[in-house]
Design an enzyme around this catalytic site. Sequence first.
Site, short mmCIF file in Angstrom:
data_model
loop_
_atom_site.label_atom_id
_atom_site.label_comp_id
_atom_site.label_asym_id
_atom_site.label_seq_id
_atom_site.Cartn_x
_atom_site.Cartn_y
_atom_site.Cartn_z
N ASP A 21 0.73 -1.35 0.61
CA ASP A 21 0.12 0.14 -0.10
C ASP A 21 0.90 1.16 0.24
O ASP A 21 1.66 1.17 0.73
CB ASP A 21 -1.47 -0.42 1.45
CG ASP A 21 -1.81 1.78 1.83
OD1 ASP A 21 -1.55 2.05 0.29
OD2 ASP A 21 -2.35 1.26 2.45
N ASN A 23 -0.10 4.48 -0.56
CA ASN A 23 -0.91 5.95 0.27
C ASN A 23 -1.51 5.95 1.40
O ASN A 23 -2.35 6.46 2.29
CB ASN A 23 -2.07 6.02 -1.20
CG ASN A 23 -3.72 5.39 -0.73
OD1 ASN A 23 -2.82 4.63 -0.39
ND2 ASN A 23 -4.38 5.57 -1.90
N ASP A 25 -3.99 3.67 2.51
CA ASP A 25 -5.66 3.22 2.87
C ASP A 25 -5.65 1.89 3.29
O ASP A 25 -6.66 1.95 3.44
CB ASP A 25 -6.49 4.09 1.43
CG ASP A 25 -5.61 3.21 0.34
OD1 ASP A 25 -5.05 1.88 0.33
OD2 ASP A 25 -6.82 3.10 -0.41
N ASP A 29 -1.86 -1.50 -3.73
CA ASP A 29 -1.82 -0.59 -5.09
C ASP A 29 -0.81 -0.32 -6.17
O ASP A 29 0.38 -1.37 -6.27
CB ASP A 29 -2.12 0.73 -4.69
CG ASP A 29 -1.49 1.47 -3.78
OD1 ASP A 29 0.09 1.01 -4.04
OD2 ASP A 29 -1.96 2.52 -3.15
N ASP A 98 -3.93 -11.23 -15.00
CA ASP A 98 -5.38 -12.20 -15.63
C ASP A 98 -7.06 -11.42 -16.13
O ASP A 98 -7.28 -10.27 -16.22
CB ASP A 98 -6.09 -11.63 -13.72
CG ASP A 98 -6.70 -13.04 -13.18
OD1 ASP A 98 -6.65 -14.03 -13.84
OD2 ASP A 98 -5.55 -13.78 -12.24
N ASP A 199 -8.68 -17.25 -16.16
CA ASP A 199 -9.34 -17.43 -15.22
C ASP A 199 -10.37 -18.09 -15.50
O ASP A 199 -11.27 -18.79 -16.35
CB ASP A 199 -10.13 -16.70 -14.28
CG ASP A 199 -10.91 -16.76 -13.33
OD1 ASP A 199 -9.75 -17.63 -12.20
OD2 ASP A 199 -11.87 -16.54 -13.03
N GLU A 256 -6.57 -21.26 -16.29
CA GLU A 256 -7.15 -21.95 -15.35
C GLU A 256 -7.74 -22.64 -16.14
O GLU A 256 -8.64 -22.51 -16.35
CB GLU A 256 -7.58 -21.21 -14.01
CG GLU A 256 -7.89 -21.48 -13.31
CD GLU A 256 -8.38 -20.79 -12.00
OE1 GLU A 256 -8.60 -20.65 -10.73
OE2 GLU A 256 -8.92 -20.18 -12.99
N HIS A 328 -2.86 -17.29 -5.09
CA HIS A 328 -4.15 -16.90 -4.32
C HIS A 328 -5.76 -17.40 -4.00
O HIS A 328 -6.19 -16.55 -2.86
CB HIS A 328 -4.51 -15.50 -5.10
CG HIS A 328 -5.10 -15.71 -6.70
ND1 HIS A 328 -4.59 -16.66 -7.44
CD2 HIS A 328 -7.04 -15.77 -6.87
CE1 HIS A 328 -5.15 -16.70 -8.45
NE2 HIS A 328 -6.46 -16.34 -8.39
N ASP A 329 -5.52 -18.18 -4.47
CA ASP A 329 -7.02 -19.90 -4.08
C ASP A 329 -6.34 -20.37 -3.03
O ASP A 329 -7.16 -21.66 -2.82
CB ASP A 329 -7.82 -19.99 -5.54
CG ASP A 329 -8.11 -18.88 -6.05
OD1 ASP A 329 -8.61 -18.10 -5.70
OD2 ASP A 329 -8.28 -19.38 -7.73
#
Length: 556
Positions: A21, A23, A25, A29, A98, A199, A256, A328-329
């Site tokens: 990150d 910034n 928040d 990003d 992706d 995907d 995938e 990520h899965d």
Amino acid sequence: MEKAWWKEAVVYQIYPRSFQDSNGDGIGDLPGITSHLGYIRELGADVVWLCPIYQSPNDDNGYDISDYRSIMSEFGTMADFDELLKAAHNLGLKIVMDLVVNHTSDEHAWFAESRKSKDNTYSDYYIWRDGKDGKEPNNWGSYFSGSAWQYDEGRGQYYLHFFSPKQPDLNWDNPAVRGSVFDMMTWWLQKGIDGFRMDVISMISKQPGLLDGEVAPGALYGDGNVFTNNGPHVHEYLREMNRKVLSQFDIMTVGETPGVTVEEAKKYAGLHTGELNMVFQFEHVDHQGPYGKWNDDPLDLPKLKDILFRWQTGLDGVAWNSLFWDNHDQPRAVSRFGNDSKEWRERSAKMIATALHMLQGTPYVYQGEELGMTNVPFRTLEEYRDIETRNAYDELVHKRGLSHEQMMRFLHRISRDNARTPMQWDDGANAGFTSGTPWIGVNPNYTEINAKAQVGDPDSVFSYYQELIALRHSHEIIVYGSVEPWLEQDEHIFAYRRILRDETLLVLCNFSDQMLTVPLPDGCADTPAQLIGNYDDAAPTAALRPYEARVYLYKQ
């Protein structure tokens, strides 16, 4: 075997929301990614795969796209992306995007028009059906729990969604849909990106008729996989995609493909089939039980080896493998395939990396894997953010009677959020990920496991990954050599040979915390040269210490 840059490359996967990150928040990003490209280059990777960064309502963390040609505002702007792409290319890194085109968000302009009526330009962009006897068109269940059908009051019909109700499936049988998708892909490739990870691309062609699926014991809905994976026109549509888009650029493509078999993969990723470069298969990470993927069963190494070796020998010379332990899965690799205890985490992280990176195929390193990041010890359901995780808890605990304690064990073992906690950059506040409040909790072990502590340390997991990647870049046999399994039925040892012309690699990996004796294959040199290992001192060739990995190179 024909050579290609994407066969020789190593891919680093980024989950943008959790990488860096810039910034404050609490959400990763694009400027944050740009700031760490040098880290990826130092690791030695060649390609960066970005999980979705397109405009999205974020029902499924960006896999529900409302505008394919805009950047999610939380991640930055298109100018930020252009800067990222330029900076990556200046460092010699390629960028793979992706591509999520089995479905869109229900907030996409196509769907907004489609749901208005049955006879407008976009009415057939999605899969709409009338109900049957006052119920859904069939009994299919969603991957995210519940029915795969959602009733739309405005149109008076149901639409198909194999994931969230906010992710309606596109109708690829409509040529206009394919044309719109191909135009969008061309737009990105002309911008200069270097390829696509696609995907659930094996799901784009559904079997006609939409028949009911088999209902497993205890399940609430029917299994629609047999009617959606590897459907009747999927190869036709991918060949069309290749002909009209992919073949016009020097890029890398990986699909995938849940439910794919070795024989089917030869069609998707065959060297001359005109579809994709490679596919992700999930047999080695898809352990199903009475509650689907939700379990905490121990690793079955002989079964794992059988799957991996079947793919290695089955595709050799005819198609190309992709190599991965986690993404990520999936949960963290060292927690699933190694041993994430304080005593053995580093040793086993290096061992499982060796087992994978010495196979034939393109390796994928998921952010933090190169540090040996582990599953997260969340104590409450409220700490989890993943829609699949929360829906599964609701169905299995509230509807099927699983205990809270058992489900929490399953979540700790399998939940996708294990891979989605923030990247651990240093031992400062929030692991150096953000100056604000992170969107999901940081793994508390970041004070010990972080990039700052490992980069430059010759004994670290990071340095070991550097060495593995450098070996792949310098030894042709690691990329193109054939695989010959060894000790297939051994319950603790993962061993194989790689053979290319007169050279042989012998790979020995101990998946246990015990000292083991290893019978060496005939023809192995008396004193082969050790190429890499995860212990500093040499041991007898025929002995493997706990979680030890050794690779030998010798001439036949």
